[in-house]
Design a protein around this motif. Sequence first.
Motif, PDB file in Angstrom:
ATOM      1  N   PHE A   5     107.541  -1.208  64.117  1.00 21.45           N
ATOM      2  CA  PHE A   5     106.794  -0.100  64.700  1.00 21.45           C
ATOM      3  C   PHE A   5     105.787  -0.657  65.703  1.00 21.45           C
ATOM      4  CE2 PHE A   5     108.104   1.470  60.555  1.00 21.45           C
ATOM      5  CZ  PHE A   5     108.635   2.714  60.882  1.00 21.45           C
ATOM      6  N   LEU A   6     105.775  -0.043  66.866  1.00 20.60           N
ATOM      7  CA  LEU A   6     104.716  -0.349  67.819  1.00 20.60           C
ATOM      8  C   LEU A   6     103.601   0.657  67.587  1.00 20.60           C
ATOM      9  CD1 LEU A   6     103.438  -1.401  70.492  1.00 20.60           C
ATOM     10  CD2 LEU A   6     104.970   0.122  71.706  1.00 20.60           C
ATOM     11  N   ILE A   7     102.402   0.151  67.438  1.00 20.27           N
ATOM     12  CA  ILE A   7     101.265   1.021  67.122  1.00 20.27           C
ATOM     13  C   ILE A   7     100.452   1.264  68.391  1.00 20.27           C
ATOM     14  CG2 ILE A   7      99.160   1.232  65.737  1.00 20.27           C
ATOM     15  CD1 ILE A   7     101.770   1.190  64.089  1.00 20.27           C
ATOM     16  N   LYS A   8     100.326   2.514  68.773  1.00 21.99           N
ATOM     17  CA  LYS A   8      99.512   2.838  69.958  1.00 21.99           C
ATOM     18  C   LYS A   8      98.122   3.243  69.508  1.00 21.99           C
ATOM     19  CE  LYS A   8     103.073   3.711  73.103  1.00 21.99           C
ATOM     20  NZ  LYS A   8     103.192   3.607  74.524  1.00 21.99           N
ATOM     21  N   TYR A   9      97.135   2.697  70.176  1.00 25.98           N
ATOM     22  CA  TYR A   9      95.763   3.075  69.843  1.00 25.98           C
ATOM     23  C   TYR A   9      95.052   3.478  71.115  1.00 25.98           C
ATOM     24  CZ  TYR A   9      95.640  -1.988  70.658  1.00 25.98           C
ATOM     25  OH  TYR A   9      95.835  -3.236  71.148  1.00 25.98           O
ATOM     26  N   GLY A  48      98.091  -7.681  73.496  1.00 29.08           N
ATOM     27  CA  GLY A  48      97.406  -6.397  73.592  1.00 29.08           C
ATOM     28  C   GLY A  48      98.118  -5.244  72.899  1.00 29.08           C
ATOM     29  N   ARG A  49      98.989  -5.583  71.960  1.00 23.22           N
ATOM     30  CA  ARG A  49      99.637  -4.524  71.202  1.00 23.22           C
ATOM     31  C   ARG A  49      99.651  -4.885  69.733  1.00 23.22           C
ATOM     32  NH1 ARG A  49     103.581  -0.899  74.030  1.00 23.22           N
ATOM     33  NH2 ARG A  49     102.482  -0.715  75.971  1.00 23.22           N
ATOM     34  N   ILE A  50      99.745  -3.861  68.902  1.00 28.30           N
ATOM     35  CA  ILE A  50      99.832  -4.116  67.467  1.00 28.30           C
ATOM     36  C   ILE A  50     101.216  -3.688  66.989  1.00 28.30           C
ATOM     37  CG2 ILE A  50      98.949  -3.414  65.197  1.00 28.30           C
ATOM     38  CD1 ILE A  50      96.171  -3.240  66.467  1.00 28.30           C
ATOM     39  N   PHE A  51     101.824  -4.568  66.203  1.00 26.13           N
ATOM     40  CA  PHE A  51     103.158  -4.283  65.678  1.00 26.13           C
ATOM     41  C   PHE A  51     103.154  -4.350  64.156  1.00 26.13           C
ATOM     42  CE2 PHE A  51     103.934  -6.009  69.904  1.00 26.13           C
ATOM     43  CZ  PHE A  51     104.798  -5.064  70.427  1.00 26.13           C
ATOM     44  N   VAL A  52     104.032  -3.550  63.571  1.00 22.61           N
ATOM     45  CA  VAL A  52     104.307  -3.669  62.143  1.00 22.61           C
ATOM     46  C   VAL A  52     105.775  -4.053  62.020  1.00 22.61           C
ATOM     47  CG1 VAL A  52     104.499  -2.429  59.953  1.00 22.61           C
ATOM     48  CG2 VAL A  52     102.619  -1.899  61.530  1.00 22.61           C
ATOM     49  N   ASN A  53     106.029  -5.175  61.364  1.00 17.22           N
ATOM     50  CA  ASN A  53     107.407  -5.574  61.087  1.00 17.22           C
ATOM     51  C   ASN A  53     107.735  -5.290  59.638  1.00 17.22           C
ATOM     52  OD1 ASN A  53     108.610  -6.438  63.397  1.00 17.22           O
ATOM     53  ND2 ASN A  53     108.172  -8.619  63.076  1.00 17.22           N
ATOM     54  N   CYS A  54     108.890  -4.716  59.401  1.00 17.49           N
ATOM     55  CA  CYS A  54     109.297  -4.408  58.036  1.00 17.49           C
ATOM     56  C   CYS A  54     110.384  -5.402  57.648  1.00 17.49           C
ATOM     57  CB  CYS A  54     109.854  -2.994  57.958  1.00 17.49           C
ATOM     58  SG  CYS A  54     108.857  -1.805  58.878  1.00 17.49           S
ATOM     59  N   GLU A  55     110.099  -6.211  56.659  1.00 12.98           N
ATOM     60  CA  GLU A  55     111.098  -7.187  56.203  1.00 12.98           C
ATOM     61  C   GLU A  55     111.909  -6.549  55.082  1.00 12.98           C
ATOM     62  OE1 GLU A  55     110.052 -10.234  57.655  1.00 12.98           O
ATOM     63  OE2 GLU A  55     107.943  -9.745  57.969  1.00 12.98           O
ATOM     64  N   GLY A  56     113.212  -6.679  55.186  1.00 10.50           N
ATOM     65  CA  GLY A  56     114.080  -6.172  54.116  1.00 10.50           C
ATOM     66  C   GLY A  56     114.035  -4.656  54.008  1.00 10.50           C
ATOM     67  N   GLU A  57     114.276  -4.185  52.783  1.00  7.92           N
ATOM     68  CA  GLU A  57     114.340  -2.739  52.546  1.00  7.92           C
ATOM     69  C   GLU A  57     112.959  -2.104  52.607  1.00  7.92           C
ATOM     70  OE1 GLU A  57     117.221  -0.764  51.771  1.00  7.92           O
ATOM     71  OE2 GLU A  57     118.059  -2.573  52.708  1.00  7.92           O
ATOM     72  N   VAL A  79     110.700   1.134  66.755  1.00  8.61           N
ATOM     73  CA  VAL A  79     111.255   0.275  67.804  1.00  8.61           C
ATOM     74  C   VAL A  79     112.577  -0.329  67.345  1.00  8.61           C
ATOM     75  CG1 VAL A  79     110.909  -1.945  68.970  1.00  8.61           C
ATOM     76  CG2 VAL A  79     109.005  -0.337  68.748  1.00  8.61           C
ATOM     77  N   MET A  80     113.552  -0.323  68.234  1.00  5.97           N
ATOM     78  CA  MET A  80     114.779  -1.076  67.984  1.00  5.97           C
ATOM     79  C   MET A  80     114.648  -2.413  68.697  1.00  5.97           C
ATOM     80  SD  MET A  80     118.706  -0.025  68.794  1.00  5.97           S
ATOM     81  CE  MET A  80     119.331  -1.179  69.998  1.00  5.97           C
ATOM     82  N   GLN A  81     114.889  -3.490  67.979  1.00 10.76           N
ATOM     83  CA  GLN A  81     114.776  -4.814  68.588  1.00 10.76           C
ATOM     84  C   GLN A  81     116.148  -5.294  69.041  1.00 10.76           C
ATOM     85  OE1 GLN A  81     112.483  -7.984  67.301  1.00 10.76           O
ATOM     86  NE2 GLN A  81     111.159  -6.814  65.914  1.00 10.76           N
ATOM     87  N   ALA A  82     116.189  -5.904  70.218  1.00 14.41           N
ATOM     88  CA  ALA A  82     117.449  -6.460  70.703  1.00 14.41           C
ATOM     89  C   ALA A  82     117.205  -7.877  71.222  1.00 14.41           C
ATOM     90  CB  ALA A  82     117.996  -5.576  71.816  1.00 14.41           C
ATOM     91  N   GLU A  83     118.255  -8.650  71.238  1.00 15.11           N
ATOM     92  CA  GLU A  83     118.170  -9.995  71.824  1.00 15.11           C
ATOM     93  C   GLU A  83     118.515  -9.882  73.297  1.00 15.11           C
ATOM     94  OE1 GLU A  83     117.208 -12.628  70.132  1.00 15.11           O
ATOM     95  OE2 GLU A  83     117.154 -11.525  68.216  1.00 15.11           O
ATOM     96  N   ASP A  84     117.993 -10.804  74.093  1.00 13.85           N
ATOM     97  CA  ASP A  84     118.319 -10.798  75.513  1.00 13.85           C
ATOM     98  C   ASP A  84     119.676 -11.474  75.728  1.00 13.85           C
ATOM     99  OD1 ASP A  84     118.508 -10.855  78.205  1.00 13.85           O
ATOM    100  OD2 ASP A  84     116.910 -12.330  78.516  1.00 13.85           O
ATOM    101  N   LYS A  85     120.695 -10.640  75.947  1.00 11.66           N
ATOM    102  CA  LYS A  85     122.037 -11.206  76.201  1.00 11.66           C
ATOM    103  C   LYS A  85     122.552 -10.682  77.527  1.00 11.66           C
ATOM    104  CE  LYS A  85     123.304 -11.651  71.331  1.00 11.66           C
ATOM    105  NZ  LYS A  85     123.784 -10.788  70.254  1.00 11.66           N
TER     106      LYS A  85
END
Length: 394
Positions: A5-9, A48-57, A79-85
């Motif tokens: 999650f990207l957190i907007k403040y 300059g941004r705050i993120f929440v990463n959820c590990e696992g379930e 947020v959907m994360q993608a690799e740069d390909k």
Amino acid sequence: MFKTFLIKYGEIAIKGKNRHLFEDALVRQIRHALKKCDGTFTVYKEQGRIFVNCEGEYDYEETVGHLQHVFGIVGICPVMQAEDKGIEALGDDVLTFLKNVYDLEHQTFKVHTRRANKRYPIESMEVNAILGERILREFPGLKVDVHHPEIMVYVELRESGKIFIYSKIIPGPGGMPVGTNGKAMLLLSGGIDSPVAGYMICKRGVKLDATYFHAPPYTSERAKQKVVDLARKLTPYAGPINLHVVNFTDIQLYIYEKCPHDELTIIMRRYMMRIAEHFAKETGSLALVTGESIGQVASQTMQSLAATNAVCEMPVFRPLIGFDKQEIIDISEKIDTYETSILPYEDCCTIFVAKHPVTKPNIHIIEASERKLDEKIDELVKTAIETTETIWVE
Ligand code: ATP
Ligand code: MG
């Protein structure tokens, strides 16, 4: 599909040099809020941004729900994360994302790329154009609208090489992170108003402690438990609350014995303020908070408020001062304190209340009545303070 999650403040971003203090407080509050969620989370600041990463379930609804209680957050973006390909693969990812998030028919859209990774080989405007074209080809019903699009597709090319894709911004509660504006002492009764007052003060970044006056055996253990429950209902917003439970019985009985009965409520309220202020000073609070609003009851006329206020050295904040009851009820329903507040347990003020309380107390007369209480009242206050129970509510 969402692991981040990207957190907007909002407001806190404009605090100049203090910005990092605000961000750190927000990170702290988010971590605290997520402790009550199933799952493992990491909360971090990056560029300059705050993120929440959820590990696992983890439970998406529950997690978003908890984040929606954290003051300082204005938006929560899954947020959907993608690799740069390469840009082709990025196009695929954006299409997958859109299909998962929207029922696409005839909406308008716009792609907005943020190129934090300056080594990314394509300029952001061009990325917008390439992705926009891919979307148009895939979904012929969609149209571009650069001014008022129904769907915003955000693409962030992060410095780490990762790519973040998001679109929905789930509203947060706004306000400022708790802990950025000192601490205040809430006079918390079992009623509807005071929990709402506490909520409003902590919305402005103020941490809360609370004081509750009970009168056993005239008020029951259940009445006390109700106040503990109300404090607990505030903790998703306020964080942990240190609740002082003051035994007020002997003070009330003594005032009842010595003072005119139509002045009881005012004099009792003055002693409540004095004792709450004592704990406020002792524990680092800078103000008192009550749920009063002008004219709601006899003890809240302008004259009564002035008489109650007169015993305090600290500022007394009354965030509900201009609110009608229904407006207060609406907020209490929103913050889920209403159902608890209306449970019909006795309150120490109503037990000793006079049939016809003064509505325009004269402060000189009130002070004269209080003088009849002589030194014994000081001792009773001292005992009440010494025997106060503190409950850590979280
Ligand atoms: P509430 O719904 O918050 O109980 P009320 O409309 O019943 O408010 P009062 O009983 O006059 O109004 O109380 C005014 C304010 O004084 C309350 O909002 C609260 O801040 C404080 N107060 C009243 N009784 C108590 C109590 N027993 N313990 C702590 N604070 C109290
Ligand atoms: Mg009350």
